[in-house]
Design an enzyme around this catalytic site. Structure first.
Site, PDB file in Angstrom:
ATOM      1  N   CYS A   1       1.328  -1.458   0.609  1.00 36.49           N
ATOM      2  CA  CYS A   1      -0.089  -0.142   0.011  1.00 36.49           C
ATOM      3  C   CYS A   1       0.743   1.380   0.130  1.00 36.49           C
ATOM      4  CB  CYS A   1      -0.705  -0.061   1.441  1.00 36.49           C
ATOM      5  SG  CYS A   1      -1.703  -1.486   1.363  1.00 36.49           S
TER       6      CYS A   1
ATOM      7  N   HIS B   1      -2.736   6.696   4.313  1.00 35.94           N
ATOM      8  CA  HIS B   1      -3.490   5.320   3.348  1.00 35.94           C
ATOM      9  C   HIS B   1      -4.543   4.992   3.871  1.00 35.94           C
ATOM     10  CE1 HIS B   1      -4.034   1.047   1.888  1.00 35.94           C
ATOM     11  NE2 HIS B   1      -3.620   1.345   3.312  1.00 35.94           N
TER      12      HIS B   1
ATOM     13  N   ASN C   1     -10.324  -0.242   1.448  1.00 36.82           N
ATOM     14  CA  ASN C   1      -8.579   0.020   0.826  1.00 36.82           C
ATOM     15  C   ASN C   1      -8.438  -0.521  -0.430  1.00 36.82           C
ATOM     16  OD1 ASN C   1      -6.366  -0.552   1.389  1.00 36.82           O
ATOM     17  ND2 ASN C   1      -5.568  -1.449   3.087  1.00 36.82           N
TER      18      ASN C   1
HETATM   19  N1  ACO Z   1     -17.542  -9.098  10.933  1.00 37.27           N
HETATM   20  C1  ACO Z   1     -17.283  -9.461  12.271  1.00 37.27           C
HETATM   21  N2  ACO Z   1     -16.380  -9.747  12.901  1.00 37.27           N
HETATM   22  C2  ACO Z   1     -14.837 -10.188  13.178  1.00 37.27           C
HETATM   23  C3  ACO Z   1     -14.526  -9.797  11.513  1.00 37.27           C
HETATM   24  C4  ACO Z   1     -16.237  -9.584  10.466  1.00 37.27           C
HETATM   25  N3  ACO Z   1     -16.076  -9.203   9.260  1.00 37.27           N
HETATM   26  N4  ACO Z   1     -13.553  -9.806  11.301  1.00 37.27           N
HETATM   27  C5  ACO Z   1     -12.886  -9.837  12.716  1.00 37.27           C
HETATM   28  N5  ACO Z   1     -13.702 -10.152  13.655  1.00 37.27           N
HETATM   29  C6  ACO Z   1     -14.166 -10.547  14.551  1.00 37.27           C
HETATM   30  C7  ACO Z   1     -13.039 -11.596  15.370  1.00 37.27           C
HETATM   31  O1  ACO Z   1     -12.906 -12.823  14.720  1.00 37.27           O
HETATM   32  C8  ACO Z   1     -12.524 -11.507  16.622  1.00 37.27           C
HETATM   33  O2  ACO Z   1     -13.611 -12.187  17.284  1.00 37.27           O
HETATM   34  P1  ACO Z   1     -13.414 -12.915  18.504  1.00 37.27           P
HETATM   35  O3  ACO Z   1     -13.148 -12.244  19.593  1.00 37.27           O
HETATM   36  O4  ACO Z   1     -15.107 -14.086  18.427  1.00 37.27           O
HETATM   37  O5  ACO Z   1     -12.300 -14.264  18.177  1.00 37.27           O
HETATM   38  C9  ACO Z   1     -13.448 -10.127  16.859  1.00 37.27           C
HETATM   39  O6  ACO Z   1     -13.934  -9.374  15.744  1.00 37.27           O
HETATM   40  C10 ACO Z   1     -11.646  -9.399  17.527  1.00 37.27           C
HETATM   41  O7  ACO Z   1     -10.909  -9.559  16.493  1.00 37.27           O
HETATM   42  P2  ACO Z   1      -9.405  -8.234  15.729  1.00 37.27           P
HETATM   43  O8  ACO Z   1      -9.466  -8.758  14.746  1.00 37.27           O
HETATM   44  O9  ACO Z   1      -8.928  -8.450  17.703  1.00 37.27           O
HETATM   45  O10 ACO Z   1     -10.589  -7.056  15.480  1.00 37.27           O
HETATM   46  P3  ACO Z   1      -9.725  -5.918  15.334  1.00 37.27           P
HETATM   47  O11 ACO Z   1     -10.089  -4.323  16.084  1.00 37.27           O
HETATM   48  O12 ACO Z   1      -8.410  -5.454  15.918  1.00 37.27           O
HETATM   49  O13 ACO Z   1     -10.114  -5.148  13.889  1.00 37.27           O
HETATM   50  C11 ACO Z   1      -8.899  -5.346  11.650  1.00 37.27           C
HETATM   51  C12 ACO Z   1     -10.019  -6.463  12.866  1.00 37.27           C
HETATM   52  C13 ACO Z   1     -10.084  -4.442  10.759  1.00 37.27           C
HETATM   53  C14 ACO Z   1      -8.201  -6.130  10.649  1.00 37.27           C
HETATM   54  C15 ACO Z   1      -7.778  -3.884  12.669  1.00 37.27           C
HETATM   55  O14 ACO Z   1      -6.939  -5.474  12.690  1.00 37.27           O
HETATM   56  C16 ACO Z   1      -6.927  -3.505  11.058  1.00 37.27           C
HETATM   57  O15 ACO Z   1      -7.698  -2.804  10.800  1.00 37.27           O
HETATM   58  N6  ACO Z   1      -6.116  -4.350  11.323  1.00 37.27           N
HETATM   59  C17 ACO Z   1      -4.826  -3.821  10.196  1.00 37.27           C
HETATM   60  C18 ACO Z   1      -5.944  -4.098   8.745  1.00 37.27           C
HETATM   61  C19 ACO Z   1      -4.964  -3.469   7.418  1.00 37.27           C
HETATM   62  O16 ACO Z   1      -4.243  -2.623   7.708  1.00 37.27           O
HETATM   63  N7  ACO Z   1      -4.361  -3.906   6.299  1.00 37.27           N
HETATM   64  C20 ACO Z   1      -4.382  -3.561   5.641  1.00 37.27           C
HETATM   65  C21 ACO Z   1      -3.023  -3.482   5.095  1.00 37.27           C
HETATM   66  S1  ACO Z   1      -1.924  -2.127   3.680  1.00 37.27           S
HETATM   67  C22 ACO Z   1      -1.997  -3.394   2.831  1.00 37.27           C
HETATM   68  O17 ACO Z   1      -0.870  -3.269   2.400  1.00 37.27           O
HETATM   69  C23 ACO Z   1      -3.094  -4.106   1.892  1.00 37.27           C
END
Ligand code: ACO
Length: 339
Positions: free
Chosen positions: A124, A266, A296
């Site tokens: 990204c 980003h 994203n």
């Molecule tokens: N819908 C419902 N529940 C979900 C979803 C979803 N889409 N995704 C995850 N959950 C659940 C998980 O299973 C977990 O459940 P559990 O507690 O029963 O195990 C709970 O939600 C919490 O999960 P977390 O991973 O702790 O949630 P978090 O608040 O961290 O959000 C997210 C997850 C959105 C992925 C976040 O961590 C994030 O944005 N990370 C950065 C990702 C990113 O920026 N990626 C792109 C990088 S750039 C590139 O180069 C592509």
């Protein structure tokens, strides 16, 4: 001599998929996605559309925009394409694996017969890296005058649509910027920081297809190559990376928050942006977000925002703006630009 952004462009697939229209099998909700990421929808490319197709549309859009600017002698798309010295594409979703570069496909279709072309793989951060590489290549050779920097992604094709932790986050799109040498000392890319922390490379990966793990003749695969992500680890890295880059760029150029017209981050997660803003005591309003609409789009996210600002009349010549981002690699960085 400085290198300025002369024009911008973008290409967004028409097909829009809201959170409530996601395939029924994904155990998620509009509420969860919005509250955890700020995403409301994403745009999805048609099956026949590849990375180079979106990139080409964004490139044409930027060049057409350039033709309307002061001081541009060329009259047609064909003419201005011939003035390009370099085409640089940031992408994680190239048309072909490894070779040829997608940038060469764009170069041919654009008729940019005088341009060199290459892809860069910086996740990204691709557009941020691309601006610095293009600006270096223009600066080093007096004969070079113009370069196109493009970010283009068809991420929808590299997702595991059964993994709710990743598939809801991404969308397709492309953005482009035409860079040009200028004698105006008050404009251009002032400073760029490019960084990487490869110790986090396995936090965000498309595991299959490369020389580490290539497909074998006759192999039957359960699932196509797709993004695998440790969301929590990327989140923690991202907040630290954004905070570090914004602070360093401001300090290095002696810039205060009030000097900045916009910070263009980003678009990975609105909460990441908010957390960095809070740590730096920068008001949320300084950051431009369109993640609600596009999700994203990786290397395309920053140039898409730039084009929206530019065409929407929210960017004026002389405005100081900052880009900042992070991505697979893990890479991170930012550009400070006088528009
Ligand atoms: N819908 C419902 N529940 C979900 C979803 C979803 N889409 N995704 C995850 N959950 C659940 C998980 O299973 C977990 O459940 P559990 O507690 O029963 O195990 C709970 O939600 C919490 O999960 P977390 O991973 O702790 O949630 P978090 O608040 O961290 O959000 C997210 C997850 C959105 C992925 C976040 O961590 C994030 O944005 N990370 C950065 C990702 C990113 O920026 N990626 C792109 C990088 S750039 C590139 O180069 C592509």
């Amino acid at each position: 001599m400085a290198i300025e952004i002369k024009a911008t462009g973008r290409a967004i697939p028409a097909k829009r998929l809201t959170n409530t229209e996601l395939p029924a099998g994904i155990d998620t909700s509009d509420d969860w996605i919005r509250s955890h990421t700020g995403i409301g929808s994403r745009h999805i490319a048609d099956d026949a559309v590849a990375c180079s197709d979106l990139a080409l549309s964004a490139a044409r859009s930027a060049l057409t925009f350039a033709l309307e600017q002061d001081g541009v002698q060329e009259k047609t798309l064909e003419e201005i394409a011939l003035t390009l010295d370099m085409i640089i594409l940031g992408t994680a979703t190239a048309d072909y694996y490894g070779c040829p570069s997608t940038a060469c496909i764009i170069q041919n279709k654009l008729g940019a017969k005088n341009a060199g072309a290459m892809d860069i793989s910086a996740g990204c951060s691709g557009f941020i890296y691309g601006l610095e590489i293009a600006s270096g290549l223009l600066s080093i050779n007096p004969a070079r005058k113009r370069a196109l920097v493009i970010g283009s992604e068809v991420l929808s094709r590299f997702l595991d649509w059964n993994d709710r932790g990743s598939c809801v986050l991404f969308g397709d799109g492309a953005g482009a910027a035409l860079l040009e040498k200028t004698d105006n000392p008050k404009r251009g890319i002032l400073r760029t920081i490019l960084k990487a922390d490869g110790s986090g490379s396995d936090h965000l990966m498309i595991k299959r297809g490369g020389s580490r793990n290539c497909f074998k003749s006759g192999e039957v695969v359960d699932i196509h190559p797709h993004v695998e992500m440790n969301g929590r680890a990327v989140y923690i890295f991202a907040v630290r990376a954004m905070t570090e880059i914004i602070a360093q760029l401001m300090e290095a150029e002696g810039v205060g928050v009030d000097d900045l017209r916009w910070i263009v981050p980003h678009q990975a997660n609105a909460r990441i942006v908010s957390a960095a803003a809070k740590r730096l005591s920068i008001p949320d309003e300084k950051f431009v977000l369109n993640i609600e609409e596009y999700a994203n789009t990786s290397s395309a996210s920053i140039p898409i925002v730039l084009d929206e600002l530019n065409r929407g009349g929210k960017l004026r010549r002389g405005d100081l703006i900052m880009t900042v981002g992070f991505g697979a690699g893990l890479t991170y960085g930012g550009n400070l630009i006088v528009f």
